[in-house]
Design a protein around this motif. Structure first.
Motif, PDB file in Angstrom:
ATOM      1  N   PRO A 156       0.821  -1.227   0.000  1.00 35.30           N
ATOM      2  CA  PRO A 156       0.000   0.000   0.000  1.00 35.30           C
ATOM      3  C   PRO A 156       0.844   1.263   0.000  1.00 35.30           C
ATOM      4  CG  PRO A 156       0.033  -0.999   2.187  1.00 35.30           C
ATOM      5  CD  PRO A 156       0.758  -1.951   1.291  1.00 35.30           C
ATOM      6  N   LEU A 157       0.535   2.167  -0.917  1.00 34.96           N
ATOM      7  CA  LEU A 157       1.239   3.447  -1.013  1.00 34.96           C
ATOM      8  C   LEU A 157       0.616   4.484  -0.080  1.00 34.96           C
ATOM      9  CD1 LEU A 157       1.610   3.689  -4.882  1.00 34.96           C
ATOM     10  CD2 LEU A 157       3.483   3.444  -3.262  1.00 34.96           C
ATOM     11  N   PRO A 158       1.415   5.450   0.388  1.00 30.52           N
ATOM     12  CA  PRO A 158       0.838   6.555   1.177  1.00 30.52           C
ATOM     13  C   PRO A 158      -0.188   7.307   0.346  1.00 30.52           C
ATOM     14  CG  PRO A 158       3.235   6.528   1.356  1.00 30.52           C
ATOM     15  CD  PRO A 158       2.884   5.557   0.271  1.00 30.52           C
ATOM     16  N   LYS A 159      -1.165   7.860   1.022  1.00 28.96           N
ATOM     17  CA  LYS A 159      -2.243   8.576   0.334  1.00 28.96           C
ATOM     18  C   LYS A 159      -2.158  10.087   0.536  1.00 28.96           C
ATOM     19  CE  LYS A 159      -5.309   4.589   0.807  1.00 28.96           C
ATOM     20  NZ  LYS A 159      -5.065   4.121  -0.564  1.00 28.96           N
ATOM     21  N   ARG A 160      -1.151  10.544   1.278  1.00 29.51           N
ATOM     22  CA  ARG A 160      -0.996  11.981   1.518  1.00 29.51           C
ATOM     23  C   ARG A 160       0.202  12.506   0.740  1.00 29.51           C
ATOM     24  NH1 ARG A 160      -1.451  10.445   6.968  1.00 29.51           N
ATOM     25  NH2 ARG A 160       0.674  11.196   7.371  1.00 29.51           N
ATOM     26  N   LEU A 161       0.014  13.664   0.085  1.00 29.09           N
ATOM     27  CA  LEU A 161       1.084  14.253  -0.717  1.00 29.09           C
ATOM     28  C   LEU A 161       2.277  14.662   0.142  1.00 29.09           C
ATOM     29  CD1 LEU A 161      -1.075  16.429  -3.125  1.00 29.09           C
ATOM     30  CD2 LEU A 161       0.380  14.517  -3.788  1.00 29.09           C
ATOM     31  N   SER A 162       2.049  14.918   1.413  1.00 28.39           N
ATOM     32  CA  SER A 162       3.162  15.292   2.279  1.00 28.39           C
ATOM     33  C   SER A 162       4.130  14.127   2.486  1.00 28.39           C
ATOM     34  CB  SER A 162       2.642  15.786   3.636  1.00 28.39           C
ATOM     35  OG  SER A 162       1.876  14.772   4.277  1.00 28.39           O
ATOM     36  N   ARG A 163       3.672  12.915   2.252  1.00 24.08           N
ATOM     37  CA  ARG A 163       4.520  11.741   2.435  1.00 24.08           C
ATOM     38  C   ARG A 163       5.088  11.219   1.119  1.00 24.08           C
ATOM     39  NH1 ARG A 163       2.070   6.997   5.578  1.00 24.08           N
ATOM     40  NH2 ARG A 163       4.240   6.324   5.289  1.00 24.08           N
TER      41      ARG A 163
END
Length: 331
Positions: free
Chosen positions: A284-291
């Protein structure tokens, strides 16, 4: 980004109960690269609600697209670490609509009531996509509406940000091909790692398929460590100087995969006659652009991603060996 607050007149009474930019879509999607994408329509309405009359010079709306490239690069010198800072902001898109009020005269009085002024603008197909989530560096788009009051009163402003997203064309077959790494560690193990397609949807999962065939009797699998790495490259063209550039890798996230004979061993892998471990995982990939942000290469901002895999092998004599490799992909 400035926030909306009620506006007051000189006498202290609330005159504007609402001044707001509303868009049909806060996300504008371009399909294909800058050479093949069609233009997309930015469409919305400027809303103003007045409790009482308001004298204005004009009411106007502007669109601004900005690119900021910034970094701090620490250089070792005889006297210690010297930080070199780069910070440059450029305007990459600008558009001003004709005034909704005050196009012919600067002395206008708006009666109490509700006003709606529709607007639209065709964004060219080569408009740069938004880049958000990086520290300081990025590409942003904002609409700014202004009620000009004249010299004796404060102007009234409203702001609205929107994002431009660029996606791959379904016909971009070069990104649908699988990526694979196959190799042999002589007298120890034969392995293959497959990512079924080069392009992965942002915020989804990376499918990973791995096969390991032991060439050494008694060899066992240990933990497989997988790390997602983001490669950030920034560059700025000097006005009378050569290009300045900066490169930085950041670890986005990691996964540890346990491998056991009970779960993953197959005596005949897909009828090939080979035996070994078969591991299929969805990472699973992060879903927040900050990450983690999307892959891009625009206005001196280049983002790429790769997976680093490290496999621990338990040898018959008890010591641990490791084999590592990288695979690149796009999302």
């Amino acid at each position: 980004m400035p926030s909306f607050n009620p506006f007051t007149s000189v006498a202290g009474r609330n005159v504007c109960t609402l001044f707001e930019i509303r868009l049909e879509n806060d996300f504008i999607v371009f399909r294909g690269n800058e050479h093949e994408a069609s233009g997309q329509l930015l469409k919305g309405v400027l809303v103003l609600c007045l409790r009482e009359s308001l004298k204005v010079e004009d009411v106007h709306l502007r669109l601004m697209g900005s690119c900021r490239v910034a970094w701090v690069d620490g250089k070792q010198t005889p006297s210690g670490i010297h930080n070199q800072k780069m910070d440059r902001t450029t305007t990459i898109l600008r558009h001003t609509w004709p005034p909704f009020v005050g196009e012919t005269t600067h002395h206008n009085t708006l009666a109490p009531g509700n006003y709606e002024w529709p607007f639209e603008f065709l964004l060219p197909g080569d408009t740069a996509e938004s880049v958000e989530g990086l520290y300081q560096t990025g590409i942003t788009y904002v609409l700014k509406a202004t009620i000009s009051r004249g010299k004796l009163a404060k102007n009234i402003h409203a702001y609205k940000r929107f994002r431009i997203i660029r996606t791959l064309e379904p016909a971009a077959l070069e990104f649908n091909h699988a990526m694979s790494v196959e190799n042999i560690w002589p007298n120890k193990i034969e392995y293959s790692v497959v990512v079924p397609q080069k392009a992965v949807v942002f915020g989804s999962n990376i499918p990973l398929e791995m096969r390991f065939t032991p060439l050494l009797k008694g060899l066992e699998m240990g933990v497989i460590s997988v790390k997602l790495i983001e490669i950030q490259e920034f560059s700025v063209q000097g006005y009378q100087a050569p290009v300045r550039s900066y490169k930085h890798d950041r670890d986005v996230t990691s996964w540890n995969l346990e491998v056991t004979r009970e779960q993953h061993w197959q005596d005949n892998i897909e009828e090939t006659g080979q035996e070994g471990w078969v591991i299929k995982k969805e990472l699973p990939l992060p879903k927040r652009l900050s990450r983690c942000i999307q892959d891009c290469s625009v206005h001196g901002i280049k983002i790429r991603h790769k997976l680093k895999l490290t496999v621990a092998l338990q040898n018959p004599d008890g010591h641990i060996s490791e084999v590592g490799y990288y695979t690149h992909f796009i999302f």
